[in-house]
Structure formats: C-alpha cells, structure tokens
Design an enzyme around this catalytic site. Structure first.
Site, short mmCIF file in Angstrom:
data_model
loop_
_atom_site.label_atom_id
_atom_site.label_comp_id
_atom_site.label_asym_id
_atom_site.label_seq_id
_atom_site.Cartn_x
_atom_site.Cartn_y
_atom_site.Cartn_z
N GLY A 8 0.83 -1.19 0.00
CA GLY A 8 0.00 0.00 0.00
C GLY A 8 0.87 1.25 0.00
O GLY A 8 2.10 1.16 -0.03
N SER A 10 1.26 3.37 2.48
CA SER A 10 1.95 3.57 3.76
C SER A 10 2.70 2.33 4.22
O SER A 10 3.81 2.43 4.72
CB SER A 10 0.96 3.96 4.86
N ASP A 102 -5.32 -2.74 -5.64
CA ASP A 102 -5.84 -3.20 -4.34
C ASP A 102 -7.37 -3.22 -4.36
O ASP A 102 -8.02 -4.14 -3.85
CB ASP A 102 -5.29 -2.35 -3.18
N ASP A 122 -12.61 -0.07 2.14
CA ASP A 122 -11.20 -0.34 2.45
C ASP A 122 -10.57 0.94 2.99
O ASP A 122 -10.43 1.93 2.28
CB ASP A 122 -10.50 -0.81 1.17
N1 LIG Z 1 -0.44 -2.89 13.17
C1 LIG Z 1 -0.51 -1.78 12.46
N2 LIG Z 1 0.61 -1.25 11.92
C2 LIG Z 1 0.56 -0.12 11.20
N3 LIG Z 1 -0.59 0.56 10.96
C3 LIG Z 1 -1.73 0.10 11.47
C4 LIG Z 1 -1.75 -1.10 12.22
N4 LIG Z 1 -3.03 -1.33 12.57
C5 LIG Z 1 -3.76 -0.32 12.07
N5 LIG Z 1 -2.99 0.57 11.41
C6 LIG Z 1 -3.49 1.77 10.72
O1 LIG Z 1 -3.80 1.39 9.40
C7 LIG Z 1 -3.67 2.50 8.52
C8 LIG Z 1 -2.97 2.05 7.26
O2 LIG Z 1 -3.78 1.07 6.65
P1 LIG Z 1 -3.29 0.20 5.43
O3 LIG Z 1 -4.49 -0.54 4.95
O4 LIG Z 1 -2.09 -0.61 5.80
O5 LIG Z 1 -2.86 1.36 4.41
P2 LIG Z 1 -2.10 1.30 3.02
O6 LIG Z 1 -2.55 0.02 2.34
O7 LIG Z 1 -2.54 2.51 2.32
O8 LIG Z 1 -0.61 1.28 3.30
C9 LIG Z 1 -2.92 3.59 9.29
O9 LIG Z 1 -3.82 4.64 9.60
C10 LIG Z 1 -2.49 2.88 10.56
O10 LIG Z 1 -2.56 3.74 11.66
C1 LIG Z 2 -6.75 4.84 -4.25
C2 LIG Z 2 -5.39 4.29 -3.88
C3 LIG Z 2 -4.39 5.44 -3.82
C4 LIG Z 2 -5.51 3.65 -2.49
O1 LIG Z 2 -4.24 3.34 -1.97
P1 LIG Z 2 -4.05 2.83 -0.48
O2 LIG Z 2 -4.94 3.62 0.43
O3 LIG Z 2 -4.48 1.38 -0.47
O4 LIG Z 2 -2.60 2.97 -0.18
C5 LIG Z 2 -4.97 3.17 -4.89
O5 LIG Z 2 -5.99 2.24 -5.02
C6 LIG Z 2 -4.61 3.76 -6.23
O6 LIG Z 2 -3.52 4.24 -6.45
N1 LIG Z 2 -5.58 3.73 -7.20
C7 LIG Z 2 -5.42 4.27 -8.52
C8 LIG Z 2 -6.47 5.29 -8.78
C9 LIG Z 2 -7.88 4.68 -8.88
O7 LIG Z 2 -8.17 3.62 -8.28
O8 LIG Z 2 -8.72 5.31 -9.56
K LIG Z 3 -4.18 -0.93 0.51
#
Ligand SMILES: Nc1ncnc2c1ncn2[C@@H]1O[C@H](COP(=O)(O)OP(=O)(O)O)[C@@H](O)[C@H]1O
Ligand SMILES: CC(C)(COP(=O)(O)O)[C@@H](O)C(=O)NCCC(=O)O
Ligand SMILES: [K+]
Length: 249
Positions: A8, A10, A102, A122
């Site tokens: 993802g 982050s 995703d 999500d």
């Molecule tokens: N164990 C964990 N480690 C890190 N982040 C977590 C955890 N549990 C919950 N979070 C929260 O989940 C969010 C990130 O979600 P995630 O679905 O991993 O994002 P992305 O897919 O965009 O990287 C953050 O706001 C974070 O604070």
């Molecule tokens: C919307 C998102 C940035 C979400 O990313 P995430 O929160 O899972 O890190 C990702 O699905 C993305 O880059 N999508 C492309 C743009 C779209 O879905 O229209």
């Molecule tokens: K994600």
C-alpha cells in the site's frame, strides 16, 4: 510456502501460507522493504516456492521490492496485473488499467466470498468504497483521504495543530466532543470515516435493498466498526483476490 505481499502507500502487509492448503505460517505489517526482508527471514523453517505481489506503488518501487525478495529468498515475485474481467467480475472503469489494483483484488475477493452484490469499504492511506452488483458488474467506487491523510493535512497546513502519536492513540478511547486539540482532531477524523462508511451503506441500500454483503478491510477498519455493524471484517480481503489473480503452480 508462498509469500504474499500487499504494498500500500503507507505499509506493506505480508503473509506466508502453505501452498497446499493455504494455512497461514506467519504474517505482519512493515513500513520498509528492509523491514519486510527481516520479518520474513525471521520465520522459522521458511521454505518459499513462490511469491505474489499486489502494489499500488510506482513501477520502480514495485520492481525494487521484487528484486529484493528475489535476492533474499531466491524466488521470482509475480505481480498482479489489471484485467477487464476476472472470476466473474467485470471492471467498471472506463480505462480498466487505472483502477487501483488493491481495489480490483478486494472486489474479486469480495464477490468470490459473497456470490452476491457487495460493497467493499477499504480504509488505508485512502478510504475507498467499491460496488459490485449481483451479476458481477463492478459499478465503480469512491476515493477519499483516509485517516493518515486527513490527520497529516491538518498537522501540515495549520500552525497550531501539533501532537504526538502516543496522545493520538489515547484520544481515541472515546468519540465524545474533544476537549483538547488531539482529541478534537483524532475524533473528528474518525467521525469523517464513519460518515463515509454510512453514506456508502445508504447508497448500497438504495441500489440493492437488503440484498448485499458489506466487507470492511484496511488498517483502519476497526475505527468504523460501529458505523457498519452488519459488515464482514476481512483484513486479508486483498490477499483473497491476489490468490485468484495470481495462481501459482
Ligand atoms: N499494526 C498496524 N501497523 C501499522 N498501521 C496500522 C496497524 N493497525 C492499524 N494501522 C493503521 O492502518 C492505517 C494504514 O492502513 P493500510 O491498509 O495498511 O494502508 P495502506 O494500504 O494505504 O498502506 C494507518 O492509519 C495505521 O494507523
Ligand atoms: C486509491 C489508492 C491510492 C488507495 O491506496 P491505499 O490507500 O491502499 O494505499 C490506490 O488504489 C490507487 O492508487 N488507485 C489508482 C487510482 C484509482 O483507483 O482510480
Ligand atoms: K491498501
């Protein structure tokens, strides 16, 4: 064993499953490529036969992760690619390649599990909602800032909103009106996420009545649990879709 990665914006979510029966050997969430290699390498009796990856990162970043995995564990990482149609689901974007991978995999996973109309919420860096009708038509969805983005926008673009992560966590013990900056911001942003979830549920009801399944996933799913009591919380929903899009052997 198969290594599965969900990269993802982050965090990288990872898990290792047995190839034969998909039972889980281990898994976790890490914030860097090196931390990923360290965490996977620390698994006792690791024997990887393959790796599959979903990424919303740039092609260069994704290639770098795959190369690192190849070096560390001598497996070739297979990256999930966009598709117009798969497993009975039709991508609803005008340009199917633009739909976040995703989101697409979560939609595949949800439809596979529910076999009827689904709403997928999500909550990660961004908050996403996707709608899949009972006949597998992906109707599209919504993207909003998620908790990390809302919070960092306020911290970055105001002069007097400053607080540390420990007090942010403490602030979420209740959602009562905040009596400090950290409470006001953290609770306000959670209410925004809950409002997002409730609005998506209203849309789904308008489309399908009561005839749909709600899936809740992403790291911040627990924050909206009470706003969507009927939701199935499936933290590994993207991995369900990833296994469908990238079968190994
Ligand atoms: N164990 C964990 N480690 C890190 N982040 C977590 C955890 N549990 C919950 N979070 C929260 O989940 C969010 C990130 O979600 P995630 O679905 O991993 O994002 P992305 O897919 O965009 O990287 C953050 O706001 C974070 O604070
Ligand atoms: C919307 C998102 C940035 C979400 O990313 P995430 O929160 O899972 O890190 C990702 O699905 C993305 O880059 N999508 C492309 C743009 C779209 O879905 O229209
Ligand atoms: K994600």
């Amino acid at each position: 064993m198969i290594l599965e990665l969900d990269c993802g914006n982050s965090f990288i979510k990872w898990r290792v499953i047995h190839a034969a029966d998909a039972t889980i050997v281990g898994g976790g969430i890490v914030d860097s490529d090196q931390a990923l290699v360290d965490a996977v390498g620390a698994l006792a009796s690791l024997r990887l036969a393959g790796c599959r990856v979903v990424s919303v990162r740039s092609e260069d970043e994704t290639a770098a992760i795959c190369a690192l995995i190849g070096q560390a564990f001598a497996v070739t990482a297979r990256v999930a690619e966009p598709a117009q149609e798969m497993a009975g689901v039709r991508n609803g974007y005008e340009d199917y390649q633009r739909l976040g991978m995703d989101r697409w995999l979560a939609a595949l996973g949800a439809f596979h599990l529910a076999q009827r109309a689904c709403l997928v919420i999500d909550l990660g860096t961004a908050a996403k909602a996707d709608f899949i009708s009972a006949d597998g038509e992906h109707l599209g969805g919504y993207i909003c800032p998620g908790m990390p983005l809302m919070r960092s926008q306020l911290r970055t673009h105001t002069r007097r909103i400053r607080y540390d992560d420990a007090s942010a966590e403490r602030a979420l013990s209740s959602l009562a009106p905040g009596r400090s900056t950290v409470e006001a911001v953290e609770r306000g942003c959670v209410l925004m996420l809950q409002g997002f979830a409730r609005t998506q549920l209203e849309q789904a009801r308008a489309l399908w009545g009561d005839d749909f399944t709600v899936f809740l996933t992403g790291g911040d799913a627990p924050l909206v649990r009470e706003a969507a009591p009927q939701a199935r919380v499936v933290p590994d929903l993207v991995f369900v879709g990833l296994a469908m899009a990238c079968p190994l052997d």
